[in-house]
Design a protein around this motif. Structure first.
Motif, PDB file in Angstrom:
ATOM      1  N   ILE A  68       0.847  -1.199   0.000  1.00 28.69           N
ATOM      2  CA  ILE A  68       0.000   0.000   0.000  1.00 28.69           C
ATOM      3  C   ILE A  68       0.881   1.248   0.000  1.00 28.69           C
ATOM      4  CG2 ILE A  68      -1.756   1.315   1.229  1.00 28.69           C
ATOM      5  CD1 ILE A  68      -2.755  -1.338   2.419  1.00 28.69           C
ATOM      6  N   LYS A  69       1.909   1.245   0.826  1.00 26.91           N
ATOM      7  CA  LYS A  69       2.828   2.388   0.859  1.00 26.91           C
ATOM      8  C   LYS A  69       3.507   2.577  -0.493  1.00 26.91           C
ATOM      9  CE  LYS A  69       3.925   2.355   5.808  1.00 26.91           C
ATOM     10  NZ  LYS A  69       4.990   2.103   6.837  1.00 26.91           N
ATOM     11  N   GLY A  70       3.907   1.470  -1.108  1.00 30.76           N
ATOM     12  CA  GLY A  70       4.543   1.545  -2.426  1.00 30.76           C
ATOM     13  C   GLY A  70       3.600   2.097  -3.483  1.00 30.76           C
ATOM     14  N   THR A  71       2.333   1.714  -3.374  1.00 30.30           N
ATOM     15  CA  THR A  71       1.326   2.224  -4.306  1.00 30.30           C
ATOM     16  C   THR A  71       1.154   3.728  -4.146  1.00 30.30           C
ATOM     17  OG1 THR A  71       0.138   0.109  -4.309  1.00 30.30           O
ATOM     18  CG2 THR A  71      -1.101   2.061  -4.976  1.00 30.30           C
ATOM     19  N   LEU A  72       1.012   4.183  -2.917  1.00 33.04           N
ATOM     20  CA  LEU A  72       0.815   5.611  -2.672  1.00 33.04           C
ATOM     21  C   LEU A  72       2.050   6.428  -3.086  1.00 33.04           C
ATOM     22  CD1 LEU A  72      -0.993   5.455   0.787  1.00 33.04           C
ATOM     23  CD2 LEU A  72      -2.016   5.988  -1.431  1.00 33.04           C
ATOM     24  N   LYS A  73       3.220   5.884  -2.864  1.00 33.13           N
ATOM     25  CA  LYS A  73       4.446   6.570  -3.294  1.00 33.13           C
ATOM     26  C   LYS A  73       4.470   6.712  -4.810  1.00 33.13           C
ATOM     27  CE  LYS A  73       9.495   6.300  -3.021  1.00 33.13           C
ATOM     28  NZ  LYS A  73      10.660   5.514  -2.511  1.00 33.13           N
ATOM     29  N   PHE A  74       4.078   5.654  -5.510  1.00 32.96           N
ATOM     30  CA  PHE A  74       4.035   5.682  -6.973  1.00 32.96           C
ATOM     31  C   PHE A  74       3.017   6.716  -7.466  1.00 32.96           C
ATOM     32  CE2 PHE A  74       2.109   4.123 -10.946  1.00 32.96           C
ATOM     33  CZ  PHE A  74       3.223   4.008 -11.761  1.00 32.96           C
ATOM     34  N   LEU A  75       1.875   6.791  -6.797  1.00 29.48           N
ATOM     35  CA  LEU A  75       0.810   7.697  -7.228  1.00 29.48           C
ATOM     36  C   LEU A  75       1.191   9.171  -7.081  1.00 29.48           C
ATOM     37  CD1 LEU A  75      -2.343   5.859  -5.797  1.00 29.48           C
ATOM     38  CD2 LEU A  75      -1.545   5.918  -8.172  1.00 29.48           C
ATOM     39  N   LYS A  76       2.171   9.461  -6.218  1.00 33.00           N
ATOM     40  CA  LYS A  76       2.622  10.849  -6.054  1.00 33.00           C
ATOM     41  C   LYS A  76       3.145  11.438  -7.356  1.00 33.00           C
ATOM     42  CE  LYS A  76       3.797  10.702  -1.123  1.00 33.00           C
ATOM     43  NZ  LYS A  76       4.881  10.758  -0.113  1.00 33.00           N
ATOM     44  N   ASP A  77       3.614  10.567  -8.245  1.00 30.77           N
ATOM     45  CA  ASP A  77       4.161  11.029  -9.518  1.00 30.77           C
ATOM     46  C   ASP A  77       3.111  11.091 -10.619  1.00 30.77           C
ATOM     47  OD1 ASP A  77       6.755  11.318  -8.498  1.00 30.77           O
ATOM     48  OD2 ASP A  77       7.222   9.208  -8.847  1.00 30.77           O
ATOM     49  N   LEU A  78       1.870  10.736 -10.304  1.00 28.98           N
ATOM     50  CA  LEU A  78       0.804  10.817 -11.298  1.00 28.98           C
ATOM     51  C   LEU A  78       0.049  12.134 -11.106  1.00 28.98           C
ATOM     52  CD1 LEU A  78      -0.730   7.204 -11.358  1.00 28.98           C
ATOM     53  CD2 LEU A  78       1.176   8.137 -12.685  1.00 28.98           C
ATOM     54  N   PRO A  79       0.112  13.047 -12.070  1.00 27.29           N
ATOM     55  CA  PRO A  79      -0.490  14.373 -11.882  1.00 27.29           C
ATOM     56  C   PRO A  79      -2.001  14.349 -11.680  1.00 27.29           C
ATOM     57  CG  PRO A  79       0.229  14.036 -14.172  1.00 27.29           C
ATOM     58  CD  PRO A  79       0.789  12.920 -13.375  1.00 27.29           C
ATOM     59  N   MET A  80      -2.672  13.286 -12.123  1.00 27.34           N
ATOM     60  CA  MET A  80      -4.124  13.214 -11.993  1.00 27.34           C
ATOM     61  C   MET A  80      -4.574  12.660 -10.633  1.00 27.34           C
ATOM     62  SD  MET A  80      -5.213  14.598 -14.656  1.00 27.34           S
ATOM     63  CE  MET A  80      -4.887  14.928 -16.378  1.00 27.34           C
ATOM     64  N   ALA A  81      -3.629  12.228  -9.799  1.00 27.87           N
ATOM     65  CA  ALA A  81      -3.969  11.645  -8.499  1.00 27.87           C
ATOM     66  C   ALA A  81      -4.014  12.717  -7.421  1.00 27.87           C
ATOM     67  CB  ALA A  81      -2.960  10.564  -8.126  1.00 27.87           C
ATOM     68  N   ASP A  82      -5.185  12.940  -6.847  1.00 26.97           N
ATOM     69  CA  ASP A  82      -5.337  13.885  -5.736  1.00 26.97           C
ATOM     70  C   ASP A  82      -5.180  13.113  -4.426  1.00 26.97           C
ATOM     71  OD1 ASP A  82      -5.997  15.745  -3.867  1.00 26.97           O
ATOM     72  OD2 ASP A  82      -8.049  16.087  -4.566  1.00 26.97           O
ATOM     73  N   LEU A  83      -3.986  13.144  -3.882  1.00 29.81           N
ATOM     74  CA  LEU A  83      -3.685  12.361  -2.683  1.00 29.81           C
ATOM     75  C   LEU A  83      -4.052  13.083  -1.393  1.00 29.81           C
ATOM     76  CD1 LEU A  83      -0.302  10.751  -3.770  1.00 29.81           C
ATOM     77  CD2 LEU A  83      -2.532   9.647  -3.603  1.00 29.81           C
ATOM     78  N   SER A  84      -4.718  14.224  -1.506  1.00 34.98           N
ATOM     79  CA  SER A  84      -5.203  14.886  -0.293  1.00 34.98           C
ATOM     80  C   SER A  84      -6.418  14.153   0.267  1.00 34.98           C
ATOM     81  CB  SER A  84      -5.564  16.340  -0.583  1.00 34.98           C
ATOM     82  OG  SER A  84      -6.706  16.430  -1.433  1.00 34.98           O
ATOM     83  N   GLN A  85      -7.057  13.356  -0.582  1.00 33.81           N
ATOM     84  CA  GLN A  85      -8.203  12.554  -0.153  1.00 33.81           C
ATOM     85  C   GLN A  85      -8.000  11.131  -0.669  1.00 33.81           C
ATOM     86  OE1 GLN A  85     -10.847  13.588   1.741  1.00 33.81           O
ATOM     87  NE2 GLN A  85      -9.872  15.571   1.968  1.00 33.81           N
TER      88      GLN A  85
END
Length: 237
Positions: free
Chosen positions: A97-114
């Motif tokens: 899960i941590k690896g997934t979220l780290k990867f998503l940080k580099d995707l501009p369409m991913a809003d990781l605030s929610q």
């Protein structure tokens, strides 16, 4: 709504780690979608696509990646899941899960605030486990087993003692005819969440069995599936 859908790959020390990602073509809140014991199959992909149509980036990590890429087991071949399921650990799930979220940080369409999560079967366990360790704003668990009692032959451990660490809202669905998750288990879960002041709702469909949400399984229950999906979307919104 136009959506994109495809597998993306993370390179890890143990080999490639694939994520199925379905997303609108705009920046969107992220929902982690945790697979059934049968893998990131057509059903799980369709859940991702339905969520994407509702305005979310839905991401389903392949939690069997240490055993091979994109392993999918047929629903009729239930015995084949146990060698795979038996190797999963709480620690590996959190690492992924941590690896997934780290990867998503580099995707501009991913809003990781929610960041939200949803899971089915063992994925229901994964969804709840993730919420005990990470900042998951809203967590949904469909018939997640293994949360209350240890299961013989499995390495995943119960998470009752960790539920107090959940910071977000939680929504649990169970089937009243599910022999693998007893009424006693559900009551213990309810009592623990209440004791630890975790915001929660538990919905039990008396005519629902394990897997009631999946229209590709014999246990599919249309009434429970429609109602739980409506509740899920309202919860995430």
């Amino acid at each position: 709504m136009n959506i994109t859908k495809n597998f993306l790959t993370i390179e890890t020390p143990t080999g490639p780690f694939d994520l199925y990602v379905a997303s609108p073509e705009i920046k969107s809140p992220v929902i982690l979608v945790f697979m059934e014991a049968f893998g990131v199959n057509h059903h799980i992909q369709s859940v991702c696509e339905r969520l994407a149509q509702e305005g979310f980036m839905a991401v389903a990590p392949d939690l069997y990646h240490r055993e091979g890429r994109r392993i999918v087991v047929d629903y009729a071949n239930r015995e084949a899941i146990f060698p795979l399921l038996g190797k999963l650990t709480n620690e590996d799930i959190i690492e992924d899960i941590k690896g997934t979220l780290k990867f998503l940080k580099d995707l501009p369409m991913a809003d990781l605030s929610q960041v939200y999560s949803i899971g089915f079967c063992v994925g229901g366990f994964m969804s709840a486990l993730g919420a005990t360790k990470l900042d998951i704003k809203r967590m949904v668990s469909f018939y997640g087993g293994g949360m209350v009692r240890p299961r013989e032959g499995f390495k995943i451990r119960p998470i009752l003692d960790d539920l107090k660490h959940i910071k977000g809202q939680t929504l649990f669905f169970f089937g009243g005819k599910d022999a693998s998750i007893t009424e006693s288990d559900i009551n213990v879960l309810r009592q623990t969440l209440s004791r630890d002041s975790v915001p929660h709702e538990i919905v039990v469909y008396e005519n629902g069995d394990h897997g009631f949400f999946c229209d590709e399984r014999k246990s599919y229950n249309a009434e429970a599936a429609v109602d739980s999906w409506k509740r899920t979307l309202e919860f995430f919104r």
